[in-house]
Design a protein around this motif. Structure first.
Motif, PDB file in Angstrom:
ATOM      1  N   ALA A  15     -11.589   5.060   1.037  1.00  0.00           N
ATOM      2  CA  ALA A  15     -11.477   3.687   0.535  1.00  0.00           C
ATOM      3  C   ALA A  15     -10.827   3.677  -0.844  1.00  0.00           C
ATOM      4  N   GLU A  16     -11.212   4.613  -1.691  1.00  0.00           N
ATOM      5  CA  GLU A  16     -10.610   4.704  -3.028  1.00  0.00           C
ATOM      6  C   GLU A  16      -9.127   5.053  -2.935  1.00  0.00           C
ATOM      7  N   GLY A  17      -8.784   5.937  -2.005  1.00  0.00           N
ATOM      8  CA  GLY A  17      -7.377   6.297  -1.798  1.00  0.00           C
ATOM      9  C   GLY A  17      -6.566   5.104  -1.324  1.00  0.00           C
ATOM     10  N   ALA A  18      -7.122   4.331  -0.399  1.00  0.00           N
ATOM     11  CA  ALA A  18      -6.433   3.141   0.094  1.00  0.00           C
ATOM     12  C   ALA A  18      -6.254   2.128  -1.035  1.00  0.00           C
ATOM     13  N   ARG A  19      -7.287   1.961  -1.847  1.00  0.00           N
ATOM     14  CA  ARG A  19      -7.199   1.021  -2.982  1.00  0.00           C
ATOM     15  C   ARG A  19      -6.093   1.450  -3.942  1.00  0.00           C
ATOM     16  N   SER A  20      -6.049   2.719  -4.265  1.00  0.00           N
ATOM     17  CA  SER A  20      -5.005   3.232  -5.164  1.00  0.00           C
ATOM     18  C   SER A  20      -3.613   3.030  -4.578  1.00  0.00           C
ATOM     19  N   ALA A  21      -3.480   3.273  -3.279  1.00  0.00           N
ATOM     20  CA  ALA A  21      -2.182   3.104  -2.618  1.00  0.00           C
ATOM     21  C   ALA A  21      -1.754   1.634  -2.615  1.00  0.00           C
ATOM     22  N   LEU A  22      -2.701   0.739  -2.392  1.00  0.00           N
ATOM     23  CA  LEU A  22      -2.390  -0.694  -2.423  1.00  0.00           C
ATOM     24  C   LEU A  22      -1.912  -1.109  -3.813  1.00  0.00           C
ATOM     25  N   LEU A  23      -2.603  -0.637  -4.846  1.00  0.00           N
ATOM     26  CA  LEU A  23      -2.213  -0.967  -6.211  1.00  0.00           C
ATOM     27  C   LEU A  23      -0.835  -0.386  -6.539  1.00  0.00           C
ATOM     28  N   ALA A  24      -0.573   0.829  -6.072  1.00  0.00           N
ATOM     29  CA  ALA A  24       0.722   1.472  -6.316  1.00  0.00           C
ATOM     30  C   ALA A  24       1.861   0.726  -5.621  1.00  0.00           C
ATOM     31  N   ASP A  77      -6.763  -9.574  -0.870  1.00  0.00           N
ATOM     32  CA  ASP A  77      -6.200 -10.926  -0.807  1.00  0.00           C
ATOM     33  C   ASP A  77      -4.707 -10.797  -0.526  1.00  0.00           C
ATOM     34  N   VAL A  78      -4.249 -11.468   0.533  1.00  0.00           N
ATOM     35  CA  VAL A  78      -2.821 -11.452   0.872  1.00  0.00           C
ATOM     36  C   VAL A  78      -2.299 -12.880   0.894  1.00  0.00           C
ATOM     37  N   ASP A  79      -1.022 -13.030   0.561  1.00  0.00           N
ATOM     38  CA  ASP A  79      -0.417 -14.352   0.491  1.00  0.00           C
ATOM     39  C   ASP A  79       0.293 -14.764   1.776  1.00  0.00           C
ATOM     40  N   ASP A  80       0.743 -13.779   2.569  1.00  0.00           N
ATOM     41  CA  ASP A  80       1.502 -14.120   3.776  1.00  0.00           C
ATOM     42  C   ASP A  80       1.393 -12.992   4.801  1.00  0.00           C
ATOM     43  N   ASP A  81       2.045 -13.196   5.949  1.00  0.00           N
ATOM     44  CA  ASP A  81       1.988 -12.207   7.028  1.00  0.00           C
ATOM     45  C   ASP A  81       2.616 -10.873   6.639  1.00  0.00           C
ATOM     46  N   ALA A  82       3.664 -10.911   5.824  1.00  0.00           N
ATOM     47  CA  ALA A  82       4.313  -9.662   5.403  1.00  0.00           C
ATOM     48  C   ALA A  82       3.350  -8.819   4.563  1.00  0.00           C
ATOM     49  N   GLN A  83       2.638  -9.453   3.642  1.00  0.00           N
ATOM     50  CA  GLN A  83       1.649  -8.716   2.839  1.00  0.00           C
ATOM     51  C   GLN A  83       0.510  -8.215   3.716  1.00  0.00           C
ATOM     52  N   ARG A  84       0.095  -9.017   4.681  1.00  0.00           N
ATOM     53  CA  ARG A  84      -0.980  -8.603   5.600  1.00  0.00           C
ATOM     54  C   ARG A  84      -0.577  -7.336   6.338  1.00  0.00           C
ATOM     55  N   GLU A  85       0.628  -7.312   6.871  1.00  0.00           N
ATOM     56  CA  GLU A  85       1.107  -6.145   7.612  1.00  0.00           C
ATOM     57  C   GLU A  85       1.224  -4.931   6.693  1.00  0.00           C
ATOM     58  N   GLN A  86       1.711  -5.143   5.496  1.00  0.00           N
ATOM     59  CA  GLN A  86       1.837  -4.042   4.539  1.00  0.00           C
ATOM     60  C   GLN A  86       0.459  -3.473   4.195  1.00  0.00           C
ATOM     61  N   ALA A  87      -0.491  -4.344   3.893  1.00  0.00           N
ATOM     62  CA  ALA A  87      -1.846  -3.894   3.558  1.00  0.00           C
ATOM     63  C   ALA A  87      -2.488  -3.172   4.739  1.00  0.00           C
TER      64      ALA A  87
END
Length: 99
Positions: A15-24, A77-87
């Motif tokens: 979970a921490e790795g995923a969080r770091s990757a999302l922030l990066a 928190d995502v703003d659109d479908d593209a961010q959802r898919e990326q996350a």
């Protein structure tokens, strides 16, 4: 459309790795929330029964050597479908499971 994605992780480190990757990848710090699951305390009786049952069943049959519950929940928190898919792609690399 803004929404929140929730994913469980078996290991806190994942979970921490995923969080770091999302922030990066540009997700805002305020948009990514990590919450650890707290194990419920067992009563003395429930604990004794669980230990007896676990001792009667081989570990490879009932998976008593593996955690029963996820260790952490990550919300994004995502703003659109593209961010959802990326996350989703990022979290999947770290073993995310539907919450």
């Amino acid at each position: 459309m803004p929404s929140i994605i929730y994913r469980n992780f078996r290991q806190i480190a994942d979970a921490e790795g995923a969080r770091s990757a999302l922030l990066a990848e540009g997700f805002a710090n305020s948009a990514v929330q990590l919450n650890l699951h707290e194990a419920r305390a067992l009563s003395t009786t429930a604990s004794a029964v669980k230990n007896i049952m676990d001792s009667l069943t081989p570990d490879d049959v009932d998976n008593t050597d593996k955690p029963d519950r996820p260790a952490a929940l990550l919300s994004v928190d995502v703003d659109d479908d593209a961010q959802r898919e990326q996350a989703d792609r990022i979290m999947a690399r770290f073993g995310a499971q539907e919450a």
